[in-house]
Design a protein around this motif. Structure first.
Motif, PDB file in Angstrom:
ATOM      1  N   MET A  18      -1.986  43.944  42.791  1.00 15.33           N
ATOM      2  CA  MET A  18      -1.783  43.047  41.858  1.00 15.33           C
ATOM      3  C   MET A  18      -2.232  42.176  41.278  1.00 15.33           C
ATOM      4  O   MET A  18      -3.234  41.910  41.659  1.00 15.33           O
ATOM      5  CB  MET A  18      -0.325  42.108  42.397  1.00 15.33           C
ATOM      6  N   ASN A  19      -1.720  41.483  40.031  1.00 10.75           N
ATOM      7  CA  ASN A  19      -2.656  41.272  38.640  1.00 10.75           C
ATOM      8  C   ASN A  19      -1.710  39.954  37.484  1.00 10.75           C
ATOM      9  O   ASN A  19      -0.662  40.009  37.734  1.00 10.75           O
ATOM     10  CB  ASN A  19      -3.425  42.470  37.340  1.00 10.75           C
ATOM     11  N   ASP A  20      -2.817  39.216  36.860  1.00  8.65           N
ATOM     12  CA  ASP A  20      -2.271  37.971  36.340  1.00  8.65           C
ATOM     13  C   ASP A  20      -2.958  37.696  35.318  1.00  8.65           C
ATOM     14  O   ASP A  20      -2.960  39.321  34.703  1.00  8.65           O
ATOM     15  CB  ASP A  20      -3.202  37.254  37.209  1.00  8.65           C
ATOM     16  N   ILE A  21      -1.454  37.617  34.597  1.00  8.64           N
ATOM     17  CA  ILE A  21      -1.364  37.872  32.755  1.00  8.64           C
ATOM     18  C   ILE A  21      -2.024  36.687  32.152  1.00  8.64           C
ATOM     19  O   ILE A  21      -0.878  35.418  32.844  1.00  8.64           O
ATOM     20  CB  ILE A  21       0.118  38.390  32.314  1.00  8.64           C
ATOM     21  N   LEU A  22      -3.341  36.989  32.228  1.00 10.41           N
ATOM     22  CA  LEU A  22      -3.450  35.429  31.466  1.00 10.41           C
ATOM     23  C   LEU A  22      -3.513  34.844  29.913  1.00 10.41           C
ATOM     24  O   LEU A  22      -2.123  36.139  29.055  1.00 10.41           O
ATOM     25  CB  LEU A  22      -4.758  35.186  31.517  1.00 10.41           C
ATOM     26  N   PRO A  23      -3.370  33.589  29.897  1.00  7.52           N
ATOM     27  CA  PRO A  23      -3.020  33.552  28.358  1.00  7.52           C
ATOM     28  C   PRO A  23      -3.427  33.674  27.768  1.00  7.52           C
ATOM     29  O   PRO A  23      -2.959  34.035  26.402  1.00  7.52           O
ATOM     30  CB  PRO A  23      -3.578  32.098  28.121  1.00  7.52           C
ATOM     31  N   SER A  24      -4.770  34.932  27.346  1.00  8.86           N
ATOM     32  CA  SER A  24      -5.016  35.319  26.523  1.00  8.86           C
ATOM     33  C   SER A  24      -4.782  36.699  26.142  1.00  8.86           C
ATOM     34  O   SER A  24      -4.472  37.515  24.817  1.00  8.86           O
ATOM     35  CB  SER A  24      -6.875  35.626  26.624  1.00  8.86           C
ATOM     36  N   ASP A  25      -3.893  36.941  27.461  1.00 12.53           N
ATOM     37  CA  ASP A  25      -3.391  38.547  26.817  1.00 12.53           C
ATOM     38  C   ASP A  25      -1.585  38.714  26.873  1.00 12.53           C
ATOM     39  O   ASP A  25      -0.826  39.264  26.258  1.00 12.53           O
ATOM     40  CB  ASP A  25      -3.671  39.453  28.128  1.00 12.53           C
ATOM     41  N   VAL A  26      -1.146  37.166  26.875  1.00 14.02           N
ATOM     42  CA  VAL A  26       0.475  37.378  27.115  1.00 14.02           C
ATOM     43  C   VAL A  26       0.832  37.134  25.348  1.00 14.02           C
ATOM     44  O   VAL A  26       1.849  37.503  25.131  1.00 14.02           O
ATOM     45  CB  VAL A  26       0.450  34.754  27.294  1.00 14.02           C
ATOM     46  N   GLU A  27       0.353  36.697  24.411  1.00 14.96           N
ATOM     47  CA  GLU A  27       0.744  37.262  22.698  1.00 14.96           C
ATOM     48  C   GLU A  27       0.603  39.170  22.159  1.00 14.96           C
ATOM     49  O   GLU A  27       2.189  38.702  22.112  1.00 14.96           O
ATOM     50  CB  GLU A  27      -0.349  36.257  22.118  1.00 14.96           C
ATOM     51  N   THR A  28      -0.318  39.296  23.413  1.00 15.00           N
ATOM     52  CA  THR A  28       0.107  40.844  22.911  1.00 15.00           C
ATOM     53  C   THR A  28       1.828  41.040  24.032  1.00 15.00           C
ATOM     54  O   THR A  28       1.971  42.378  23.770  1.00 15.00           O
ATOM     55  CB  THR A  28      -1.204  41.364  24.100  1.00 15.00           C
ATOM     56  N   TRP A  29       1.291  40.719  25.586  1.00 11.95           N
ATOM     57  CA  TRP A  29       3.228  40.993  26.019  1.00 11.95           C
ATOM     58  C   TRP A  29       3.968  41.077  24.918  1.00 11.95           C
ATOM     59  O   TRP A  29       4.821  41.024  24.858  1.00 11.95           O
ATOM     60  CB  TRP A  29       2.783  40.654  27.242  1.00 11.95           C
ATOM     61  N   GLN A  30       4.154  39.099  24.626  1.00 12.51           N
ATOM     62  CA  GLN A  30       5.004  38.981  24.047  1.00 12.51           C
ATOM     63  C   GLN A  30       5.865  39.667  22.628  1.00 12.51           C
ATOM     64  O   GLN A  30       7.181  39.596  22.506  1.00 12.51           O
ATOM     65  CB  GLN A  30       4.866  37.250  23.822  1.00 12.51           C
ATOM     66  N   PHE A  31       4.355  40.065  21.874  1.00 10.00           N
ATOM     67  CA  PHE A  31       4.738  40.484  20.292  1.00 10.00           C
ATOM     68  C   PHE A  31       5.537  42.130  21.202  1.00 10.00           C
ATOM     69  O   PHE A  31       6.274  42.683  20.090  1.00 10.00           O
ATOM     70  CB  PHE A  31       3.723  41.235  19.930  1.00 10.00           C
ATOM     71  N   LEU A  32       5.070  42.883  22.079  1.00 10.61           N
ATOM     72  CA  LEU A  32       5.483  43.763  23.118  1.00 10.61           C
ATOM     73  C   LEU A  32       6.918  44.341  23.527  1.00 10.61           C
ATOM     74  O   LEU A  32       7.805  45.190  22.645  1.00 10.61           O
ATOM     75  CB  LEU A  32       4.813  44.357  23.521  1.00 10.61           C
ATOM     76  N   GLU A  33       7.112  43.073  23.808  1.00 14.54           N
ATOM     77  CA  GLU A  33       8.775  42.814  24.152  1.00 14.54           C
ATOM     78  C   GLU A  33       9.262  42.017  23.245  1.00 14.54           C
ATOM     79  O   GLU A  33      10.636  42.510  23.050  1.00 14.54           O
ATOM     80  CB  GLU A  33       8.657  40.948  25.073  1.00 14.54           C
ATOM     81  N   ARG A  34       8.578  41.789  22.169  1.00 16.09           N
ATOM     82  CA  ARG A  34       9.801  40.934  21.011  1.00 16.09           C
ATOM     83  C   ARG A  34      10.171  42.345  19.867  1.00 16.09           C
ATOM     84  O   ARG A  34      11.105  42.161  19.465  1.00 16.09           O
ATOM     85  CB  ARG A  34       8.633  39.604  20.254  1.00 16.09           C
ATOM     86  N   GLU A  35       9.232  43.178  19.899  1.00 23.00           N
ATOM     87  CA  GLU A  35       9.896  44.222  19.367  1.00 23.00           C
ATOM     88  C   GLU A  35      10.451  45.189  19.735  1.00 23.00           C
ATOM     89  O   GLU A  35      11.678  45.934  19.254  1.00 23.00           O
ATOM     90  CB  GLU A  35       8.365  45.266  18.915  1.00 23.00           C
ATOM     91  N   ALA A  36      10.436  45.788  20.836  1.00 20.34           N
ATOM     92  CA  ALA A  36      11.568  46.431  21.511  1.00 20.34           C
ATOM     93  C   ALA A  36      12.967  45.856  21.960  1.00 20.34           C
ATOM     94  O   ALA A  36      13.534  46.293  21.190  1.00 20.34           O
ATOM     95  CB  ALA A  36      11.338  45.940  23.422  1.00 20.34           C
ATOM     96  N   HIS A  37      12.737  44.071  21.155  1.00 15.62           N
ATOM     97  CA  HIS A  37      14.578  43.352  21.487  1.00 15.62           C
ATOM     98  C   HIS A  37      14.549  43.826  19.775  1.00 15.62           C
ATOM     99  O   HIS A  37      15.984  44.468  19.477  1.00 15.62           O
ATOM    100  CB  HIS A  37      14.375  41.725  21.606  1.00 15.62           C
ATOM    101  N   ARG A  38      13.847  44.247  18.770  1.00 21.81           N
ATOM    102  CA  ARG A  38      14.050  43.740  17.668  1.00 21.81           C
ATOM    103  C   ARG A  38      14.370  45.613  17.756  1.00 21.81           C
ATOM    104  O   ARG A  38      15.454  46.115  16.815  1.00 21.81           O
ATOM    105  CB  ARG A  38      13.153  43.273  16.864  1.00 21.81           C
ATOM    106  N   ILE A  39      13.602  46.632  17.936  1.00 17.28           N
ATOM    107  CA  ILE A  39      13.871  47.507  17.294  1.00 17.28           C
ATOM    108  C   ILE A  39      14.880  48.525  18.174  1.00 17.28           C
ATOM    109  O   ILE A  39      16.061  48.563  17.468  1.00 17.28           O
ATOM    110  CB  ILE A  39      12.832  48.872  17.832  1.00 17.28           C
TER     111      ILE A  39
END
Length: 411
Positions: free
Chosen positions: A1-22
């Motif tokens: 299992m792994n941590d998702i650090l602040p440096s990666d979270v923006e990419t995660w949020q972008f992928l999730e945000r686009e899923a909501h939108r599309i």
């Protein structure tokens, strides 16, 4: 299992945000289900002879001796919720999507962890091949929207309860003549789950099964016609695809159309999204006899594929560089008012020198720096520096919130 650090979270949020939108563009609504379900749900839906149930589930007894499992995939829990809350009574067609963590005890490797995350979608109540094509179109739209273009859509049909037994018999007979060339896992499961042998990544198994009978040659007329119509609709939408007759899914509930989005970037784990039809699943779980089709994407793999295109955090609109206690108090109150106006405002909370504060503003990549000291408080004018071009100008403290709002939103 792994941590998702602040440096990666923006990419995660972008992928999730686009899923909501599309997904909302296609009429899908979000559903959120628990991460823990009764173990029998996954045994009934996924199949007791699958690798997931046999070797990969995190299963435990609670204090009442109920067997519970951390969800290894999202479709079964969504179908359980669909049945339990009688969503079909609200609308004969339900289009749902979800995102969140899943859990499987398997060998960690690139893009795969024991706690991993999926974004998935399910369309229930329509058996028309046009729905298959729409789900695939939405998936392709999503990959375009997030800027991942080095993927290919592979499609296949696994047949139905009418024609699959015939294929299973033909495949089992073929495998029996090559048992000595198969790995230990495939020798064990060739009778209980022979389709999984075709998906084995061991080179010897791939070589031994290269001439295996094709499921497409043994489809019944209904399944053959359904698959032909799916391909026709994809062509109408100008969506490129490849027919992959060896492609199978690791879950027993799939029927007819199956598909994967594959890449050559992630080694042997080349599927970044996968899914298919499961027309008998809802009835099997005790619900009405409704068809369904869906998919899931591995978010960790999507993040890996973004690679150098990682999404950067938004830059501060303004950094408040204050010198002296009175200026610091003024800047602190001003920062809060700016944040209430939806401006990204930052300041240094320790009494550092102006030079040190400017370095901090540069590190944060602030758009503007507002410099405020005793002289500026006395004159009623602060100094505003444009960090992109280095220019500097006075700005009145009276009405400064609106002035900064206009400046930042105009750029």
């Amino acid at each position: 299992m792994n941590d998702i650090l602040p440096s990666d979270v923006e990419t995660w949020q972008f992928l999730e945000r686009e899923a909501h939108r599309i997904f909302k563009l296609y009429g899908f609504a979000e559903i959120r289900v628990p991460v823990v379900e009764k173990t029998e749900l996954f045994c009934r839906s996924i199949g007791e002879t699958t690798d997931i149930v046999e070797k990969e589930m995190y299963t435990f007894d609670d204090r009442s001796s109920n067997s519970l499992t951390l969800r290894p995939e999202g479709t079964a829990p969504v179908m359980r919720s669909f049945i339990e809350h009688k969503l079909h009574a609200l609308d004969p067609v339900s289009k749902l999507y979800y995102m969140g963590p899943m859990f499987r005890y398997e060998r960690p490797q690139k893009g795969r962890y024991r706690q991993f995350h999926q974004i998935g979608a399910e369309a229930i109540g329509v058996d028309d091949p046009m729905m298959d094509a729409q789900v695939l179109a939405m998936l392709c739209h999503y990959f375009d929207a997030v800027g991942i273009d080095n993927v290919e859509l592979h499609v296949n049909s696994l047949g139905c309860q009418e024609c699959r037994p015939q294929y299973r018999q033909a495949l089992t007979g073929y495998l029996e003549s090559r048992l000595d060339k198969l790995c230990a896992d495939c020798q064990r499961r060739y009778q209980t789950n022979p389709l999984r042998v075709l998906d084995c990544k061991v080179p010897a198994c791939q070589e031994a099964t290269k001439d295996a009978p094709s499921v497409l040659d043994l489809l019944c007329s209904g399944c053959n016609d359904h698959f032909a119509q799916v391909r026709q609709h994809l062509q109408e939408l100008q969506i490129d695809y490849t027919i992959n007759a060896r492609m199978v899914r690791g879950l027993d509930y799939y029927t007819k159309t199956t598909f994967e989005m594959v890449t050559n970037q992630l080694g042997s784990q080349n599927a970044v999204a996968a899914g298919g039809r499961y027309d008998g699943l809802i009835k099997e779980l005790g619900g009405p006899a409704l068809p369904g089709i869906g998919f899931a994407m591995g978010v960790e793999r999507l993040v890996l594929m973004k690679g150098e295109q990682q999404v950067q955090p938004p830059r501060p609109d303004v950094f408040l560089a204050a010198l002296g206690e009175a200026a610091g108090q003024k800047a602190f109150a001003l920062m809060y008012r700016l944040q209430r106006l939806d401006l990204r405002a930052e300041m240094a909370f320790t009494g550092k020198s102006l030079k040190a504060q400017m370095r901090r503003a540069g590190k944060l990549n602030a758009r503007y720096v507002l410099m405020l000291g005793e002289e500026e408080l006395a004159s009623g004018q602060a100094q505003l520096r444009d960090m992109d071009n280095g220019s500097q100008e006075p700005i009145a403290l009276e009405g400064i919130e609106q002035a900064l709002l206009e400046k930042t939103r105009g750029n």
